[in-house]
Write an enzyme that holds these catalytic residues in place. Sequence first.
Site, PDB file in Angstrom:
ATOM      1  N   CYS A   1       0.838  -1.195   0.000  1.00  0.00           N
ATOM      2  CA  CYS A   1       0.000   0.000   0.000  1.00  0.00           C
ATOM      3  C   CYS A   1       0.875   1.248   0.000  1.00  0.00           C
ATOM      4  CB  CYS A   1      -0.873   0.046   1.250  1.00  0.00           C
ATOM      5  SG  CYS A   1      -2.196  -1.131   1.218  1.00  0.00           S
ATOM      6  N   PRO A   2       0.454   2.293  -0.597  1.00  0.00           N
ATOM      7  CA  PRO A   2      -0.791   2.468  -1.356  1.00  0.00           C
ATOM      8  C   PRO A   2      -0.594   2.276  -2.852  1.00  0.00           C
ATOM      9  CG  PRO A   2       0.253   4.585  -1.047  1.00  0.00           C
ATOM     10  CD  PRO A   2       1.212   3.555  -0.526  1.00  0.00           C
TER      11      PRO A   2
END
Lengths: 229, 182, 76
Positions: C14-15
């Site tokens: 992430c992200p």
Amino acid sequence: MTTGIQRSSSSTRRSPRKKKKNQIPFAIGLLIVIILIGIWLATKENHQALYWMLGLAFGFILQRSRFCFTASMRDPYLTRSTSVTKSVLIAFAITTIGFAAIKYGYFIQELAIPGQSYIAPISIATAVGAFMFGIGMVIAGGCASGTLMRIGEGFWMQVLALFFFVVGSLWGAHDYGWWMRNFMLAGKRVFLPDYLGWFGGVLCNLLIIAVIYVIAHKYGNKKSESELH
Amino acid sequence: MKAFFDKIKQNEFYKMWFKDALPYITGAILLSVFQIVTFATTKNPWGVSGVFANWGAWLYQLIGGSVDNWYYFSSPGAQATLEAGIINHGSTWRNIGIIFGALFATLAASGFKIKKLKSYKQVIAASLGGLLMGYGARIAFGCNIGALFSGISSMSLSGWVFGAFMFIGAIVGSKLLVKYFM
Amino acid sequence: MSKEVVLDCFGEACPVPLVKAEKALEKLEINDILIVQIDHSCAMKNVPEWARKQGHNVEIEEIDDGEWEVIIEKVK
């Protein structure tokens, strides 16, 4: 699969699928190892088995709920999603009440209040350190607990991040004296109940949480609504 | 045997407790419960990154360095911790516990996979990010567990200040990530 | 004829998967399909959540241990 998105055959069967392995036996094996380590730690001093169990619980919960403190700070800016942010705020609120109860219990028994070393002095060092930490956790893809959790999930990138986290910590510890002399010593430790009373302190904390929650909620919904029209 | 484990996979309670991700709110409540348990039993809130400074010191000693006259490790308590060694350090076991707890959760969900480094960008991002987090956490009295979660929950104003500046840092970090590390 | 794009986000934390998916979907036409390949459990939560919030059709397929495909059909 009720909606049934129609995919072309080329993308669904590019290669014959490997048969999925069932990892549950490995989980059971690991559980035995975990218990054995726990039994060994229980024979040692300083309640290490307790720390071991707490760590296991935190790791399990973080992974099972995909909880991420990094996302709570990053997603509002990056994707305008605030669902993690709101959950983090709920955790702050519940824990505030629990901590206040424990601290107050010591206070009315006229004992030394525990955990007051976590009331850190506020200085330029807090601001600079927090700012550095904020940049670091986003580019490394996880904060301290997140990095540990992702190592458990099998990320080599986070093993590397952990190594440099340790190196950075040592570097920070090396320079700590300088920051202490120049900034931290002049910084003020502000424990809200000292200024507002116990009830006022808890209330103030919860009010700040509530205000941020409302802002996060309104901000988080805005984008999806505006794009619908 | 294999049929048995495949059958477990279909069990509704298995799916509920081990397979499907819990809602964030559930995570928040459970983390709070264990934060309070941590505080009630160990007399200190949960912290993660302070341990890494000790790991650094032990590593440094391993390669022949000495931290004896560093201000950070000068208190009798810090000296005693270093002296006792990593095996006898409770907070170290808590951090290793986080790795094992997450590994167990991943295996129990049959979702473990080793994810190798994909590009040199990841190497730079992880190294630089790790360094920034390590240094930042030391001078700000903790990470987003010790300084933020535990700080705010202890009703310390420092927690809120930490949060505000970390948020600004996260925005800058996001810009850097999108521009250079993707 | 609608297009189908496969986005390889294996090994990305992430992200990155979400930002990549956002960018890729922007370039697609309505009724096109984006297949995001993910092996990060957190992204498995936020990518579908984001796509559903945007109002697209979303399906998830577990293709191997710890590997998933999020199939997003752009509807608007």
